[in-house]
Motif scaffolding. Structure first.
Motif, PDB file in Angstrom:
ATOM      1  N   SER A 130      54.369  72.402  32.551  1.00  0.00           N
ATOM      2  CA  SER A 130      53.126  72.646  31.809  1.00  0.00           C
ATOM      3  C   SER A 130      52.047  71.635  32.206  1.00  0.00           C
ATOM      4  CB  SER A 130      53.385  72.585  30.309  1.00  0.00           C
ATOM      5  OG  SER A 130      53.882  71.315  29.953  1.00  0.00           O
ATOM      6  N   ASP A 131      52.450  70.395  32.523  1.00  0.00           N
ATOM      7  CA  ASP A 131      51.477  69.395  32.992  1.00  0.00           C
ATOM      8  C   ASP A 131      50.857  69.840  34.319  1.00  0.00           C
ATOM      9  OD1 ASP A 131      52.044  67.788  30.838  1.00  0.00           O
ATOM     10  OD2 ASP A 131      53.545  66.601  31.900  1.00  0.00           O
ATOM     11  N   LEU A 132      51.704  70.413  35.183  1.00  0.00           N
ATOM     12  CA  LEU A 132      51.214  70.884  36.479  1.00  0.00           C
ATOM     13  C   LEU A 132      50.347  72.139  36.306  1.00  0.00           C
ATOM     14  CD1 LEU A 132      54.487  70.238  38.429  1.00  0.00           C
ATOM     15  CD2 LEU A 132      52.273  69.248  39.005  1.00  0.00           C
ATOM     16  N   ASP A 133      50.749  73.013  35.362  1.00  0.00           N
ATOM     17  CA  ASP A 133      49.949  74.210  35.081  1.00  0.00           C
ATOM     18  C   ASP A 133      48.540  73.840  34.649  1.00  0.00           C
ATOM     19  OD1 ASP A 133      51.735  76.157  35.763  1.00  0.00           O
ATOM     20  OD2 ASP A 133      52.534  76.425  33.741  1.00  0.00           O
ATOM     21  N   LEU A 134      48.436  72.793  33.841  1.00  0.00           N
ATOM     22  CA  LEU A 134      47.123  72.356  33.388  1.00  0.00           C
ATOM     23  C   LEU A 134      46.232  72.034  34.583  1.00  0.00           C
ATOM     24  CD1 LEU A 134      45.450  71.583  30.834  1.00  0.00           C
ATOM     25  CD2 LEU A 134      46.112  69.231  31.290  1.00  0.00           C
ATOM     26  N   MET A 135      46.804  71.318  35.563  1.00  0.00           N
ATOM     27  CA  MET A 135      46.054  71.000  36.780  1.00  0.00           C
ATOM     28  C   MET A 135      45.635  72.270  37.522  1.00  0.00           C
ATOM     29  SD  MET A 135      45.302  67.966  37.442  1.00  0.00           S
ATOM     30  CE  MET A 135      45.599  66.313  36.908  1.00  0.00           C
ATOM     31  N   LYS A 172      45.901  61.925  39.610  1.00  0.00           N
ATOM     32  CA  LYS A 172      45.667  62.012  38.161  1.00  0.00           C
ATOM     33  C   LYS A 172      46.895  62.408  37.359  1.00  0.00           C
ATOM     34  CE  LYS A 172      40.796  62.843  38.875  1.00  0.00           C
ATOM     35  NZ  LYS A 172      40.395  61.465  38.535  1.00  0.00           N
ATOM     36  N   LEU A 173      47.918  62.917  38.028  1.00  0.00           N
ATOM     37  CA  LEU A 173      49.117  63.308  37.281  1.00  0.00           C
ATOM     38  C   LEU A 173      50.393  62.654  37.828  1.00  0.00           C
ATOM     39  CD1 LEU A 173      50.702  64.918  35.213  1.00  0.00           C
ATOM     40  CD2 LEU A 173      50.586  66.904  36.709  1.00  0.00           C
ATOM     41  N   PRO A 182      50.372  58.437  37.944  1.00  0.00           N
ATOM     42  CA  PRO A 182      50.538  57.765  36.642  1.00  0.00           C
ATOM     43  C   PRO A 182      51.864  58.094  35.961  1.00  0.00           C
ATOM     44  CG  PRO A 182      48.600  59.236  36.637  1.00  0.00           C
ATOM     45  CD  PRO A 182      49.121  59.216  38.014  1.00  0.00           C
ATOM     46  N   ALA A 183      52.345  59.329  36.136  1.00  0.00           N
ATOM     47  CA  ALA A 183      53.623  59.685  35.508  1.00  0.00           C
ATOM     48  C   ALA A 183      54.762  58.885  36.126  1.00  0.00           C
ATOM     49  CB  ALA A 183      53.890  61.186  35.666  1.00  0.00           C
ATOM     50  N   ARG A 191      48.476  48.980  28.949  1.00  0.00           N
ATOM     51  CA  ARG A 191      47.151  49.514  29.276  1.00  0.00           C
ATOM     52  C   ARG A 191      47.194  51.026  29.454  1.00  0.00           C
ATOM     53  NH1 ARG A 191      43.191  46.490  33.165  1.00  0.00           N
ATOM     54  NH2 ARG A 191      42.059  48.280  32.356  1.00  0.00           N
ATOM     55  N   MET A 192      48.376  51.548  29.783  1.00  0.00           N
ATOM     56  CA  MET A 192      48.523  52.993  29.938  1.00  0.00           C
ATOM     57  C   MET A 192      48.951  53.645  28.635  1.00  0.00           C
ATOM     58  SD  MET A 192      50.191  53.259  33.721  1.00  0.00           S
ATOM     59  CE  MET A 192      50.243  55.046  33.719  1.00  0.00           C
ATOM     60  N   GLY A 193      48.736  52.945  27.525  1.00  0.00           N
ATOM     61  CA  GLY A 193      48.909  53.588  26.231  1.00  0.00           C
ATOM     62  C   GLY A 193      50.317  53.611  25.687  1.00  0.00           C
ATOM     63  N   ARG A 225      53.485  52.744  23.510  1.00  0.00           N
ATOM     64  CA  ARG A 225      53.601  52.200  22.158  1.00  0.00           C
ATOM     65  C   ARG A 225      54.064  50.773  22.246  1.00  0.00           C
ATOM     66  NH1 ARG A 225      55.636  57.057  18.443  1.00  0.00           N
ATOM     67  NH2 ARG A 225      55.035  58.695  19.880  1.00  0.00           N
ATOM     68  N   ALA A 226      53.486  49.918  21.388  1.00  0.00           N
ATOM     69  CA  ALA A 226      53.814  48.499  21.429  1.00  0.00           C
ATOM     70  C   ALA A 226      55.291  48.289  21.131  1.00  0.00           C
ATOM     71  CB  ALA A 226      52.987  47.740  20.422  1.00  0.00           C
TER      72      ALA A 226
END
Ligand SMILES: Nc1ncnc2c1ncn2[C@@H]1O[C@H](COP(=O)(O)OP(=O)(O)O)[C@@H](O)[C@H]1O
Ligand SMILES: [Mg+2]
Lengths: 329, 271
Positions: free
Chosen positions: A224-229, A242-243, A246-247, A324-326, A328-329
């Motif tokens: 689904s991540d690739l479909d979005l692209m 962009k995908l 970072p993944a 920095r990439m979000g 969770r702490a």
């Protein structure tokens, strides 16, 4: 009111329990290891002490025998305190630099000096190996031909014992005309020249975990991540930057930590057949020439400390980047 | 902005989406799966079309065919008078997936910028559009947050904002509120209608829920499975301005009844 009264101590004792829970297991394991080590060292060194006692025809009490077995100059297995003392004496107890023929030079009696000579090729080899690993992984993920051809070779390369090919690499590299010319021209020093084969062998061991980890990471985005692209008609390079990349970052750090430990092993192995005078591998080698077991063990510990430090640095970098990439702490 | 759009409308009259005898068969290891059979459908500009039916009846597949994520094995389909692939390259539609699908390493703001970066909008324009769509979905002030810091409903709204950011005329939504509780869902449905009224987009919306379909749509496409096909197309005559309590009116209930009948008929056909 009563809640407030009980709250403080309860919380403190809870914190204490938490601390104990964290520290106690580590401490008890450490104690167990040291105890077993002492026991083993006692058993393995006793024979020599008893033998000496017989030869010199002297009597010793059991306590004296134990004491003697723990303080031999060349024990089969040095006792923990002997290794600790040696490490202390060869780091804090020795100057790092010394004067030689009117020049300040590194002091080969200092273990930190040797660690330095091992660390630089390790870091260089790790940088080369890591870069190569990422490059190969990108190729493998984007080209079916590379997927089919590179991966088997990468795996095969790791099945060859490094000890077998290290001497070959050392001989070939140190006779490279270009390298010798560079030394003749004064572009690089003899010491730097020695660094090259070490770094190469180190990169040979360190590229592989990065390839495997990065291939997994670059392939980790879901359909689904690739479909979005695809709905954005994104190009392959946009999808990569962009995908996929970072993944793959968490995977990258995990494999880099494995990789840097492998790089250190590679450098130490590379120092064995080079007849290197400096470096932790060289220290191991001279130790075993002269039966200096204490020196061997302290070099081994120094290598372990270096590996732990390198992995910890990467771990810290990982935390900063992932935060920095979000994450969770 | 308005002028070229009108010019385009004049140049390409006719439906936004037109499917004729559409067929799609997936080749799987267990043999072929007939996901769509003989689908005929016309969607005009500005319509709100819901696709409803039991799971496995090909709703997602149909939406994906419109979006050029799947390609039919038979029949023809046009989007804005061209092939779905060509329409996609012209940024004809925004797609909202069932899961919000925000990239976890990007803040909400950066997630919304993703399509804008890919399509080459300049920085200032990106910022302006992010501000606009965040306001549109009621998420002002959440731009700097990361996805995990938002509730499911807010994440889904962010994902809608992302699909709206590049101003596509068509919005395709695949069960966007399926995972949310009913109260949140009601609220989002209201917001979606407001947004539709304000933007005049053509919306294709997949849902499981009869009230949701009737509440939102101007046209309801009822589908049934094995093979996936359309069993009824219902034009809704409800007014476009719809307060939530319109769901208790006889007109609403009549349409809901007809949808239910259509679903039941599709089911009986199978037995
Ligand atoms: N990529 C695929 N490969 C094979 N079969 C698929 C694929 N996608 C969907 N299907 C099948 O097509 C049918 C319709 O699926 P789908 O469109 O997802 O239904 P819905 O969205 O209505 O639940 C189902 O039987 C499903 O298993
Ligand atoms: Mg579906």
């Amino acid at each position: 009111m009563s809640a407030a009264l009980t709250d403080g101590p309860a919380r403190a004792s809870w914190a204490l329990t938490g601390l104990m829970r964290g520290v106690l297991p580590v401490l008890s394991v450490l104690m167990a290891i040291i105890a077993i080590w002492y026991g083993a060292s006692m058993m393995m060194n006793r024979a020599w002490t008893l033998d000496q006692m017989q030869r010199q025809n002297i009597d010793m009490t059991p306590i004296e025998i134990i004491a003697a077995a723990m303080t031999q100059e060349r024990p089969v297995l040095p006792a923990p305190h002997q290794v600790a003392a040696e490490i202390w004496n060869t780091t804090i107890g020795e100057p790092i630099m010394r004067e030689r023929r009117g020049q300040m030079q590194g002091n080969p009696r200092n273990l930190i000096f040797h660690a330095y000579h091992t660390l630089w090729p390790t870091i260089l080899g790790f940088a080369i190996g890591g870069f190569l690993g990422v490059l190969l992984a990108v190729g493998i993920v984007h080209s079916r031909a590379m997927d089919m051809s590179v991966m088997p070779w990468a795996i095969a390369s790791q099945t060859i014992p490094i000890l077998a090919i290290a001497p070959i690499i050392v001989v070939v590299v140190s006779n490279l005309p270009a390298l010798n010319a560079a030394v003749d021209q004064g572009w690089i020093s003899d010491d730097t020249k020695l660094l090259v084969p070490k770094a190469l062998i180190s990169s040979y061991l360190s590229f592989f975990p990065v390839v495997v980890g990065m291939v997994a990471g670059l392939r980790s985005p879901q359909a689904s991540d690739l479909d979005l692209m695809r709905t954005y008609s994104a190009s392959r390079s946009q999808t990569f930057w962009k995908l996929r990349l970072p993944a793959a970052v968490p995977f990258l750090f995990t494999s880099l930590k494995v990789s840097i430990a492998a790089a250190l092993v590679g450098t130490i192995v590379a120092e064995l057949p080079t007849g290197a005078r400096f470096g932790l591998g060289a220290r191991l080698l001279t130790g075993s020439y002269y039966g200096q077991t204490i020196q061997i063990w302290s070099a081994l510990f120094m290598a372990a400390i270096c590996a732990a430090a390198l992995v910890m640095i990467l771990g810290a970098l990982e935390r900063v980047v992932l935060k920095r990439m979000g994450a969770r702490a | 902005m308005v002028q070229p759009a009108t010019a385009l409308d004049a140049a390409t009259p006719g439906p936004v989406i037109a499917a004729r005898n559409l067929d799609l068969t997936f080749a799987t290891n267990d043999g072929p799966v007939h996901a769509l059979r003989d689908v005929n459908l016309t969607i005009d500009k500005g319509e709100f079309v819901s696709f409803i039916g039991p799971s496995g009846c090909g709703k997602t597949t149909l939406l994906r065919v419109i979006a050029a994520l799947e390609h039919p094995t038979g029949g023809t389909i046009t989007v804005n008078g061209m092939t779905p692939d060509a329409a996609r390259i012209q940024r004809a539609y925004g797609y909202v997936f069932q899961a919000a699908g925000l990239y976890p390493w990007r803040s909400i703001e950066k997630n919304i910028k993703l399509p804008l970066e890919i399509m080459g909008f300049d920085r200032a324009e990106q910022d302006r559009r992010v501000r606009d769509v965040l306001a549109l979905v009621d998420l002002e002030g959440f731009g700097k947050k990361f996805p995990w810091q938002l509730s499911g409903g807010m994440q889904q709204r962010a994902s809608i904002a992302r699909a709206l950011a590049f101003d596509a005329d068509i919005l395709l939504m695949d069960e966007p509120f399926g995972a949310l509780d009913e109260i949140v869902r009601d609220h989002l449905n209201e917001q979606l209608l407001t947004l539709w009224a304000r933007t005049g987009k053509t919306i294709g919306f997949v849902t499981h829920s009869i009230p949701e379909a009737v509440y939102l749509s101007t046209k309801i496409v009822v589908m049934s499975p094995r093979p996936g096909r359309i069993t009824d197309i219902i034009e809704s005559d409800l007014p476009r301005a719809r307060p939530l309590d319109i769901r208790d009116t006889p007109e609403f209930l009549a349409i809901a009844h007809r949808v239910r009948e259509g679903l039941r008929a599709g089911h009986a056909y199978e037995d």
